[in-house]
Design an enzyme around this catalytic site. Sequence first.
Site, PDB file in Angstrom:
ATOM      1  N   PRO A  40       0.797  -1.237   0.000  1.00 19.87           N
ATOM      2  CA  PRO A  40       0.000   0.000   0.000  1.00 19.87           C
ATOM      3  C   PRO A  40       0.828   1.286   0.000  1.00 19.87           C
ATOM      4  CG  PRO A  40       0.076  -0.915   2.204  1.00 19.87           C
ATOM      5  CD  PRO A  40       0.817  -1.884   1.331  1.00 19.87           C
ATOM      6  N   CYS A  41       1.489   1.542  -1.123  1.00 20.38           N
ATOM      7  CA  CYS A  41       2.236   2.799  -1.222  1.00 20.38           C
ATOM      8  C   CYS A  41       1.293   4.000  -1.226  1.00 20.38           C
ATOM      9  CB  CYS A  41       3.135   2.793  -2.449  1.00 20.38           C
ATOM     10  SG  CYS A  41       2.311   2.432  -3.999  1.00 20.38           S
TER      11      CYS A  41
END
Length: 285
Positions: free
Chosen positions: A254-255
């Site tokens: 989850p950048c």
Amino acid sequence: MLKRLTPQAAPDRIDSADKLERVRALLDAGEPSLNDLAAAVGLSPSHLQRRFTARFGLSPAEYLAQRKLGTLKSALREGRDVSAALYDAGYGSPSRVYERGAAKLGMTPARYRAGGEGEQIRWSLLDTALGTALVATTQRGICMIELGEDPAALEAKLRGEFPRAALERVDAGRDEFLRPRLRAVADALAGRQARVDIDLIGTAFQKKVWDALMRIPPGETRSYAEVAAQLGAPRGARAVASACAHNRVAIVVPCHRVVRGDGSLGGYRWGLPLKEQVLRRERAA
């Protein structure tokens, strides 16, 4: 062939930044031990370890390992003989890099040299809550979740990553191996709880960043600087941002949960509107 560092008398007057640059130059030129490096710049080994990690985001040992791996990858891409490339990169024996080849190169050195030749990758296009996704997997796990509107462009990105791998497109739901993995990815992209086995391929620092991202709870964000500080690299915000930009596994890694220090969104490989949409959804859950 890489050279061993011959310890030299430590200079008495090198400022802190110059000392760290000197250490990096020595690592670029050979394979010095931590004690050799410390003696060369007049610092204690423990102090040097802390300062180098804070400055560059990697310990001296990790920096050396990544430099050697980079040399090996370049030689393999150029078509060099595998054994010669291994020794020229500083690996005294091929056994260690072969034992860990899948973890470091994503495949063995011979297959990496051949652009993924011999690697089996199944992939499919999937309609998800976030639009069309290309999902690709090795036997080890999902190696790519790429989002976009153009199926041809998505396939081109996959082929660019693995130009000579055995890429097999399968229809969603018709492959016993891929079906549960596609279902897990669809759940993850819809914001539902899902376990997705992944096959992350990157540098040691990139993997550290990606691991840190997966520990950020849904609905929360961290700044690039906060992630860098968590990794012991307080000056590494730009390196964290670069690792986010090189993430190939959308949403699952989850950048999107990393933002600028002022709270603004920063960048996102799949576009800021999507980043804002996913963050809003997670906060509302």
